[in-house]
Design a protein around this motif. Structure first.
Motif, PDB file in Angstrom:
ATOM      1  N   PHE A 175     -18.302  75.589  36.481  1.00  0.00           N
ATOM      2  CA  PHE A 175     -19.253  74.478  36.453  1.00  0.00           C
ATOM      3  C   PHE A 175     -19.021  73.652  35.202  1.00  0.00           C
ATOM      4  CE2 PHE A 175     -21.339  77.812  34.040  1.00  0.00           C
ATOM      5  CZ  PHE A 175     -21.914  77.134  32.973  1.00  0.00           C
ATOM      6  N   GLY A 176     -19.547  72.431  35.224  1.00  0.00           N
ATOM      7  CA  GLY A 176     -19.381  71.548  34.081  1.00  0.00           C
ATOM      8  C   GLY A 176     -20.286  70.344  34.182  1.00  0.00           C
ATOM      9  N   GLY A 177     -20.137  69.442  33.257  1.00  0.00           N
ATOM     10  CA  GLY A 177     -20.958  68.241  33.248  1.00  0.00           C
ATOM     11  C   GLY A 177     -20.565  67.338  32.101  1.00  0.00           C
ATOM     12  N   GLY A 178     -21.201  66.181  32.057  1.00  0.00           N
ATOM     13  CA  GLY A 178     -20.884  65.255  30.983  1.00  0.00           C
ATOM     14  C   GLY A 178     -21.657  63.963  31.094  1.00  0.00           C
ATOM     15  N   LEU A 179     -21.248  62.992  30.291  1.00  0.00           N
ATOM     16  CA  LEU A 179     -21.908  61.692  30.210  1.00  0.00           C
ATOM     17  C   LEU A 179     -20.900  60.579  30.463  1.00  0.00           C
ATOM     18  CD1 LEU A 179     -24.068  62.237  26.991  1.00  0.00           C
ATOM     19  CD2 LEU A 179     -24.843  62.371  29.373  1.00  0.00           C
ATOM     20  N   THR A 180     -21.390  59.482  31.016  1.00  0.00           N
ATOM     21  CA  THR A 180     -20.576  58.286  31.226  1.00  0.00           C
ATOM     22  C   THR A 180     -21.236  57.107  30.525  1.00  0.00           C
ATOM     23  OG1 THR A 180     -21.720  57.726  33.299  1.00  0.00           O
ATOM     24  CG2 THR A 180     -19.767  59.134  33.453  1.00  0.00           C
ATOM     25  N   LEU A 181     -20.418  56.167  30.055  1.00  0.00           N
ATOM     26  CA  LEU A 181     -20.937  55.001  29.336  1.00  0.00           C
ATOM     27  C   LEU A 181     -20.203  53.751  29.775  1.00  0.00           C
ATOM     28  CD1 LEU A 181     -22.624  53.679  27.042  1.00  0.00           C
ATOM     29  CD2 LEU A 181     -20.696  54.211  25.506  1.00  0.00           C
ATOM     30  N   PRO A 182     -20.916  52.786  30.386  1.00  0.00           N
ATOM     31  CA  PRO A 182     -20.270  51.524  30.762  1.00  0.00           C
ATOM     32  C   PRO A 182     -19.766  50.795  29.525  1.00  0.00           C
ATOM     33  CG  PRO A 182     -22.408  51.766  31.840  1.00  0.00           C
ATOM     34  CD  PRO A 182     -22.330  52.831  30.787  1.00  0.00           C
ATOM     35  N   THR A 183     -18.567  50.257  29.612  1.00  0.00           N
ATOM     36  CA  THR A 183     -17.988  49.482  28.527  1.00  0.00           C
ATOM     37  C   THR A 183     -17.394  48.203  29.109  1.00  0.00           C
ATOM     38  OG1 THR A 183     -15.810  50.509  28.719  1.00  0.00           O
ATOM     39  CG2 THR A 183     -17.393  51.586  27.264  1.00  0.00           C
ATOM     40  N   ARG A 184     -16.916  47.375  28.258  1.00  0.00           N
ATOM     41  CA  ARG A 184     -16.301  46.131  28.716  1.00  0.00           C
ATOM     42  C   ARG A 184     -15.035  46.446  29.511  1.00  0.00           C
ATOM     43  NH1 ARG A 184     -14.659  40.925  24.923  1.00  0.00           N
ATOM     44  NH2 ARG A 184     -14.007  39.539  26.641  1.00  0.00           N
ATOM     45  N   GLY A 185     -15.037  46.094  30.768  1.00  0.00           N
ATOM     46  CA  GLY A 185     -13.871  46.309  31.610  1.00  0.00           C
ATOM     47  C   GLY A 185     -13.787  47.662  32.267  1.00  0.00           C
ATOM     48  N   GLY A 186     -14.763  48.535  32.016  1.00  0.00           N
ATOM     49  CA  GLY A 186     -14.662  49.855  32.628  1.00  0.00           C
ATOM     50  C   GLY A 186     -15.741  50.819  32.212  1.00  0.00           C
ATOM     51  N   GLU A 187     -15.342  52.054  31.964  1.00  0.00           N
ATOM     52  CA  GLU A 187     -16.298  53.116  31.694  1.00  0.00           C
ATOM     53  C   GLU A 187     -15.625  54.224  30.881  1.00  0.00           C
ATOM     54  OE1 GLU A 187     -19.466  55.249  34.599  1.00  0.00           O
ATOM     55  OE2 GLU A 187     -17.358  55.560  35.144  1.00  0.00           O
ATOM     56  N   ALA A 188     -16.304  54.681  29.845  1.00  0.00           N
ATOM     57  CA  ALA A 188     -15.839  55.821  29.061  1.00  0.00           C
ATOM     58  C   ALA A 188     -16.613  57.062  29.490  1.00  0.00           C
ATOM     59  CB  ALA A 188     -16.029  55.558  27.573  1.00  0.00           C
ATOM     60  N   TYR A 189     -15.997  58.221  29.336  1.00  0.00           N
ATOM     61  CA  TYR A 189     -16.692  59.453  29.704  1.00  0.00           C
ATOM     62  C   TYR A 189     -16.238  60.613  28.825  1.00  0.00           C
ATOM     63  CZ  TYR A 189     -12.369  60.293  32.399  1.00  0.00           C
ATOM     64  OH  TYR A 189     -11.062  60.455  32.788  1.00  0.00           O
ATOM     65  N   ALA A 190     -17.114  61.598  28.723  1.00  0.00           N
ATOM     66  CA  ALA A 190     -16.824  62.823  27.979  1.00  0.00           C
ATOM     67  C   ALA A 190     -17.590  63.954  28.635  1.00  0.00           C
ATOM     68  CB  ALA A 190     -17.217  62.691  26.508  1.00  0.00           C
ATOM     69  N   GLY A 191     -17.008  65.136  28.627  1.00  0.00           N
ATOM     70  CA  GLY A 191     -17.684  66.258  29.262  1.00  0.00           C
ATOM     71  C   GLY A 191     -17.002  67.572  28.994  1.00  0.00           C
ATOM     72  N   PHE A 192     -17.445  68.598  29.683  1.00  0.00           N
ATOM     73  CA  PHE A 192     -16.908  69.942  29.515  1.00  0.00           C
ATOM     74  C   PHE A 192     -16.858  70.642  30.862  1.00  0.00           C
ATOM     75  CE2 PHE A 192     -21.376  70.726  29.867  1.00  0.00           C
ATOM     76  CZ  PHE A 192     -21.481  71.981  30.458  1.00  0.00           C
ATOM     77  N   ASP A 193     -16.082  71.708  30.922  1.00  0.00           N
ATOM     78  CA  ASP A 193     -16.101  72.641  32.037  1.00  0.00           C
ATOM     79  C   ASP A 193     -16.100  74.045  31.466  1.00  0.00           C
ATOM     80  OD1 ASP A 193     -16.032  71.228  34.660  1.00  0.00           O
ATOM     81  OD2 ASP A 193     -14.281  70.277  33.755  1.00  0.00           O
TER      82      ASP A 193
END
Length: 209
Positions: A175-193
């Motif tokens: 299992f895992g999870g994380g966060l997403t953040l809208p940015t100019r031109g796209g989306e950044a994300y970070a997470g773990f498993d």
């Protein structure tokens, strides 16, 4: 030489329970609802982890294409270091959004299946590693902050096969999870498993259209 190859195969199998849920691929880093993304996007990401017996790292690229409002197909390729071994994993996946689910109106839910494969080389020896993954992906139907930060979670089953002259396999849950953040031109994300041990990943998704 043969002993080193066998030791690598053993290390791969021992580390399988510690690897990320989509073994040999990037973390999900996305909403379960394809409608939150354009039809086509590309991304770069990295995964790192200390799996106890070996260090693990993947740098990869992934392409996502929405075939229908509910279906997204994905393809990825990367470079990987697994202890002393170097590999080039690649894979294909499909995500199906459950647009009519009635479990929760505050969450989006999707099913995902993927297959990855890599040839690992150590000195003059080499072997093949493959993985089949089935996951349930959930995410918030609405952002959790004013700047659009969203969350996601995943739980899944994966079957890892290792062939370094002798074949072996391992079945694991993760299992895992994380966060997403809208940015100019796209989306950044970070997470773990997490499966007994933790791996971390981050990336950026560029919206092509």
């Amino acid at each position: 030489m043969k002993k080193r190859i066998i030791a690598l195969a053993v290390s791969l199998l021992m580390a399988a329970p510690f690897a990320n849920a989509e073994y040999l691929g990037l973390i999900n880093g996305r909403s379960a609802n394809p409608g939150n993304h354009p039809d086509l996007s590309v991304e770069l990401g990295v995964i790192v982890g200390d799996l106890g017996v070996v260090d693990y790292q993947i740098i990869g690229a992934r392409v996502n294409y929405r075939l229908t409002p509910e279906i997204v197909v994905m393809g990825d390729v990367g470079v990987s270091e697994f202890g002393e071994a170097d590999g080039t994993p690649f894979g294909l996946g499909i995500l199906y959004f459950l647009s009519n689910q009635r479990i929760s109106q505050t969450m989006d839910i999707a099913g995902k299946a993927s297959y990855h494969r890599a040839d690992y080389k150590v000195v003059s020896g080499q072997g093949e590693v493959s993985n089949l993954t089935f996951e349930v992906l959930v995410s918030g139907a609405e952002p959790i902050s004013a700047n659009g930060v969203g969350w996601y979670g995943n739980v899944g089953y994966h079957r890892l096969n290792v062939d370094f002259g002798n074949s072996d396999s391992s079945n694991e849950l993760g299992f895992g999870g994380g966060l997403t953040l809208p940015t100019r031109g796209g989306e950044a994300y970070a997470g773990f498993d997490f499966i007994d041990e933790m791996t971390f990943g981050l990336g950026f998704r560029y919206y092509v259209q």
